[in-house]
Structure formats: C-alpha cells, structure tokens
Design an enzyme around this catalytic site. Structure first.
Site, PDB file in Angstrom:
ATOM      1  N   ASP A  21       0.810  -1.228   0.000  1.00 34.49           N
ATOM      2  CA  ASP A  21       0.000   0.000   0.000  1.00 34.49           C
ATOM      3  C   ASP A  21       0.841   1.274   0.000  1.00 34.49           C
ATOM      4  OD1 ASP A  21      -3.019  -0.958   0.518  1.00 34.49           O
ATOM      5  OD2 ASP A  21      -1.651  -2.247   1.632  1.00 34.49           O
ATOM      6  N   HIS A  23       0.670   3.546  -2.558  1.00 32.36           N
ATOM      7  CA  HIS A  23      -0.270   4.566  -3.039  1.00 32.36           C
ATOM      8  C   HIS A  23       0.433   5.739  -3.731  1.00 32.36           C
ATOM      9  CE1 HIS A  23      -4.093   3.004  -1.408  1.00 32.36           C
ATOM     10  NE2 HIS A  23      -3.336   2.490  -0.450  1.00 32.36           N
ATOM     11  N   ASP A  61      -1.631  -2.136  -4.368  1.00 36.35           N
ATOM     12  CA  ASP A  61      -1.815  -0.686  -4.286  1.00 36.35           C
ATOM     13  C   ASP A  61      -0.495   0.064  -4.343  1.00 36.35           C
ATOM     14  OD1 ASP A  61      -4.537  -0.880  -4.266  1.00 36.35           O
ATOM     15  OD2 ASP A  61      -4.816  -0.361  -2.162  1.00 36.35           O
ATOM     16  N   ASN A 129      -6.790  -3.086  -4.946  1.00 36.62           N
ATOM     17  CA  ASN A 129      -8.084  -2.604  -5.422  1.00 36.62           C
ATOM     18  C   ASN A 129      -7.988  -1.221  -6.054  1.00 36.62           C
ATOM     19  OD1 ASN A 129      -7.536  -1.871  -2.589  1.00 36.62           O
ATOM     20  ND2 ASN A 129      -9.461  -0.749  -2.711  1.00 36.62           N
ATOM     21  N   HIS A 130      -6.918  -0.476  -5.770  1.00 37.33           N
ATOM     22  CA  HIS A 130      -6.753   0.848  -6.381  1.00 37.33           C
ATOM     23  C   HIS A 130      -6.140   0.766  -7.777  1.00 37.33           C
ATOM     24  CE1 HIS A 130      -7.648   3.903  -3.175  1.00 37.33           C
ATOM     25  NE2 HIS A 130      -7.642   2.788  -2.454  1.00 37.33           N
ATOM     26  N   HIS A 218      -4.460  -9.266  -0.978  1.00 38.18           N
ATOM     27  CA  HIS A 218      -4.858  -7.858  -0.824  1.00 38.18           C
ATOM     28  C   HIS A 218      -6.386  -7.807  -0.696  1.00 38.18           C
ATOM     29  CE1 HIS A 218      -3.948  -3.480  -1.390  1.00 38.18           C
ATOM     30  NE2 HIS A 218      -5.245  -3.465  -1.697  1.00 38.18           N
ATOM     31  N   HIS A 246      -3.720  -4.203   1.878  1.00 40.11           N
ATOM     32  CA  HIS A 246      -4.996  -3.479   1.879  1.00 40.11           C
ATOM     33  C   HIS A 246      -5.276  -2.799   3.218  1.00 40.11           C
ATOM     34  CE1 HIS A 246      -8.903  -2.177   0.596  1.00 40.11           C
ATOM     35  NE2 HIS A 246      -9.502  -2.829   1.571  1.00 40.11           N
ATOM     36  N   HIS A 248      -4.357  -0.649   6.302  1.00 41.30           N
ATOM     37  CA  HIS A 248      -3.319   0.380   6.401  1.00 41.30           C
ATOM     38  C   HIS A 248      -2.630   0.450   7.759  1.00 41.30           C
ATOM     39  CE1 HIS A 248      -4.130   3.112   2.688  1.00 41.30           C
ATOM     40  NE2 HIS A 248      -4.230   1.826   2.398  1.00 41.30           N
TER      41      HIS A 248
END
Length: 544
Positions: A21, A23, A61, A129-130, A218, A246, A248
């Site tokens: 994650d 991002h 992610d 998922n992002h 995830h 996933h 955080h």
C-alpha cells in the site's frame, strides 16, 4: 516463530524487503503533500539496495489511482530504474513454469532473466483494489511496468468463477520458497468463492515439506460486513506466512493464527491516506529472512513519513467547562480546541526524527463529539490560523455525534441525503451501494429485468472511480448478446408478450446464478425445466 541462527550461511538465506500500500500519486496536486508518496517510495527502494536484498515483495496498491498521471508513472519508472537496475548478480533461481506464473504478460518470464535487461533487485507485486486491471483489455498500471521490464506482476486470475493459484517456485542454495499471490478481488465475490470451494492453491509435487509457503493477498482482513472480508480460516493450513495488504494499520510483526497454524504479517501503508486511528501507528517495512522453514522479520521504521497525530474530545464529558446554556459556549469550545491543537503541534515538534527528508508540517486531527446539545463552530477562521503550520488545515477538526437518530425508511431513495449524509470515520459510501439500494426500493416499473443490479453497480463504480467510459456500454452489449443467444436457442417467436416472459425468465436465472455462483446455462435438464416455466417463475420451491 523460529529465530534464525546469525551464523547460518548467507548463500542459503533469502533476504526480502516487504511492503504494501504505497499509493504512489496520492494527493499529488496538493502543494504541501504532493510529493509524500514519492519521497517514501525512494526511501523504501534505497533500503532494499542498502540491505542487498534478493528481491522486493509488494502487496498491492503501488498506485493510488487506477489510471495514474504521467507524473506518477514517470517518477515510479525513474525510481525503479535508479535502484533496481545494476550489475549485482541475482542469487536465486526460479524453478516453476513462468509461462503459468506470468501468463498475462507478453514477456512471460522474470525480468532479471531477460537478456536485454540488467536487473539487480527484482520486484514482485500483486495488484490491489486501487490499481486493479480494468477495461476491455484487462490492463492495469502494473502491466505497464512489467512491459518496461521493471517489475514482475503476478497473482492475476483468468477466471471470475474459479481461481487456481500456482506458486512461483524460488530456490537459493538449499532454501526453497513457494510464493503464492492473489491480486485484489471484490470481497463479497471472493468470500463466496471460498465458501463454494472454488479457490485452489496448487502445491509442488516434489519435496512438498521442504518448501516455505508464502501467500500475498490484498483484501479486507477486518470484518466490514457479513461477507465483505476474508476470514483467515479460509486460507489453507499448509501456508507458513501470509503477507496481508490493503489494511493500512501497521501490524508487521507476525502473529500466529492458532487455528490454521500459520503466521500473518500486515505491513500496512507507507503513507497516511485517511485521518483515522489506524494510520497513527508508526509506518514500517519489513526485512524478511527465510532459510529452509525458518523465518524472521526485522521491522524497519520509515523516516520520511509525514507525522500524524490524532486525539478525541467528547464535549459532554467536560460539563464543567462547556455549558450548553452558556451563550458563549461555542467560543469556549473553539478556544479549547485551539489549546488541544497547540499541544499536538508541540508534541509533533518534540518527536521529529531529524531526517531532512521528513516533511516539517504534521497532519493533525481532533475528533470532536458534540452530542448533548452543542453546536459545531465554523472551520474557516479556525483553519486560517494553521495554514503555515499544519499539512491539513481545512480538516483539522472532525465534528460528529456519537448517537444519531436513524432516518425514517422511505419508499423512494433520496440520493441527496445519501450523498451528503456524513459517513462514519474511516468509511466510504460506494456508488455500487447507491445503485443497489435504488433498485431495491424503486417502483417495479423501473426495476432491472435484463441487467443484474450487481453487474450494473460494478459497471457504474468503474465508470465513476476508474474513468472507464466504456464500462456501462460493454456491460449492456455483453448482456444483450447473451440474451439474444438465449432467445434463439429457445426458438422464441416475435410475439412481444412471449419475448417479455422469456426475458423475465432469463433474468431470474441470472439472479439465481449470481446468488449461488451457478455456472452459465449449459442446457442441463433442471435449468431447461426451470426456463420453460411460465411467469411467475420463482415458485417457493425454486426460491428455496
């Protein structure tokens, strides 16, 4: 949890940097926080280089947006090229069939074995998922990086009805790792697939007990609803370690699942994306050592993450300070909140790490429960006092009521109320939920008969969140062609009432198939009998 002997030979020990994650690109247009994700990703890759790891393992992610901007893609490529390419030889080999592990790639082999590339640190990553695959071609941002030869995207499933996870088999000296991965799947769908025994993890035939089995996933780990998460007991008990993406909150130290007898490590995110309690935990990545069936994870705190501090204030618990009948109570509350924020800023200054790349302005969140007759004050003037001291001046204060009266049920869905009603901290309202709720409460004349509400909800979600402009058109086209094939097979004449009846029958079958994950119609006698029934088709026996 076994500790490794420090005297064990390096040639038999895998060293893996684990992170999830990241991002990249989150708030990239924000003048203050725009570079946070890039600075921390730089730190993560440098840690991998300095520790001379065998490879980097990412748990989904990597990107925040499904379609990252040119700046985000460029910066990611720049950093991967800077840290992951070089002359240092890779010390492990891959024993599995790479055409199966990387079946979706036009270059179905690990990047460090490509004779045109000079890779010193391979990167293996599943999608989250992002940054999941979307559109007619089923591509995602990770596929761009794979085509460029900078990462190895694995864990994709070719089917939405049945999943077979074939591991990447790695060997270094006498140590062997079976690396399983599953990219993000909608939680409800994956939950149902696990229940129906439609998720299979394939195991090596030779030396079955010698492999260290590691699974990267995830999904929701904490329970957000009846089926909107993946329970740990769904996973196979032969697994040794689960890397869970996933979620955080950093829980990177492995915890033992006493039922399945494996360990779970949740590295958490490397950037604060929501001002919630789980994000206040110090951010880490992990340096994972594996030798034979032994492992240990060294927690490495990240030095460049923007500090985040959160406190709660319940006004009703301070009745001696705040009297609802006091005409100046709002000003008193505002002054008290300012004192709280100043204390949090002082605490942030004392705990600064001294790293020159760590952002100076912290994130501050004061959650104020104003239940009991109090009123929130205006945030405009309050935020102006902290424009130069806080990274999030416009949302320092979060007002909420602990007890709220439930809204009365209405026959029609008021989308204005749904959109503007304040959600609970840390939750989001999904477009597909709005679509589902609308068709569940709408009048019969506007309910869907040809398209399923779930399919329509997912298509609208992709249209809104991922800018897939053709998502709804592709759904309608696919469902229309499928219905036309059904009508042709049934030899339906042109009588409108008969066509409507059969379309309704087909819609009922689609609904039952969706609920119980029944494969698409193949002409079986039971379904033929079911389809030849007249409206209303769903008799009590069929529904049961």
């Amino acid at each position: 949890f076994c500790k490794l002997d420090p005297d064990e030979e390096e040639k038999d020990t895998f060293k893996i940097l684990v992170a999830t994650d990241i991002h990249l690109g989150y708030l990239e247009k924000d003048a203050c926080r725009g570079n946070d994700t890039f600075v921390t990703f730089d730190e993560i890759l440098k840690l991998a280089q300095d520790n001379e790891v065998d490879f980097i393992l990412l748990g989904g992610d990597l990107f925040h947006e499904n379609k990252p901007s040119r700046k985000t893609i460029y910066t990611c490529l720049e950093l991967l090229r800077k840290y992951c390419m070089g002359d240092r030889p890779v010390q492990f080999e891959i024993l599995s069939d790479q055409s199966v592990n990387f079946a979706f790639s036009k270059f179905p082999w690990v990047n460090y074995q490509d004779e045109n590339l000079n890779i010193s640190i391979p990167v293996f990553s599943i999608h989250g998922n992002h940054d999941d695959p979307t559109g007619a071609d089923g591509l995602c941002a990770l596929d761009i990086l794979t085509c460029a030869g900078l990462i190895n995207h694995f864990g994709r499933s070719p089917s939405i009805e049945k999943i077979e996870i074939s591991p990447i088999l790695l060997q270094k000296g006498n140590s062997k790792i079976a690396l399983y991965g599953l990219g993000s799947v909608p939680d409800e769908r994956l939950y149902r697939m696990f229940v129906n025994k439609q998720v299979t993890m394939l195991r090596p035939k030779e030396d079955e007990d010698r492999w260290f089995n590691m699974f990267v996933i995830h999904q929701n780990r904490s329970k957000h609803g009846a089926t909107n998460y993946i329970p740990e007991q769904f996973l196979d008990d032969f697994i040794d370690l689960v890397i869970w993406g996933h979620e955080h909150e950093c829980k990177i130290s492995p915890t033992r699942n006493e039922q399945q007898l494996f360990y779970v490590s949740q590295p958490g995110s490397s950037v604060v994306t929501s001002l919630s309690p789980g994000e206040t935990v110090r951010k880490h990545v992990g340096l994972l050592h594996i030798k034979d069936k032994k492992m240990k994870i060294q927690k490495i705190p990240l030095q460049t993450v923007r500090p985040f501090y959160l406190e709660d204030l319940v006004l009703a618990d301070n009745s001696n300070l705040f009297l609802p009948d006091n005409p100046k109570v709002t000003q008193v509350i505002q002054d008290f909140c300012m004192e709280k924020v100043e204390m949090m800023l002082d605490n942030a200054e004392r705990q600064r790490l001294g790293n020159p790349k760590q952002p100076e302005k912290p994130l501050i969140r004061l959650r104020v429960d104003y239940s009991g007759g109090f009123e929130p004050f205006s945030m405009v003037r309050f935020s102006q006092k902290y424009m130069d001291r806080v990274a999030n001046p416009k949302d320092i204060i979060h007002f909420f009521r602990h007890r709220e009266q439930k809204e009365k049920n209405e026959d029609e869905v008021n989308f204005r109320k749904l959109v503007h009603r304040p959600a609970a901290e840390g939750t989001t309202l999904r477009v597909e939920d709005l679509v589902k709720q609308y068709f569940q409460t709408a009048e019969k004349k506007v309910q869907l008969s040809l398209l399923s509400e779930r399919g329509m909800g997912e298509a609208v979600q992709e249209f809104v969140d991922k800018e897939e402009k053709d998502a709804i058109e592709e759904l309608v086209k696919f469902q229309l062609e499928k219905t036309q094939r059904f009508l042709k097979e049934r030899h339906i004449d042109a009588e409108e009432a008969k066509i409507d009846e059969e379309v309704f029958a087909f819609g009922c079958i689609q609904m039952v198939n969706s609920l119980y994950n029944v494969p698409e119609y193949t002409g079986s006698p039971c379904l033929t009998t079911f389809m030849s029934s007249k409206c209303p088709l769903l008799s009590k026996a069929v529904v049961e």
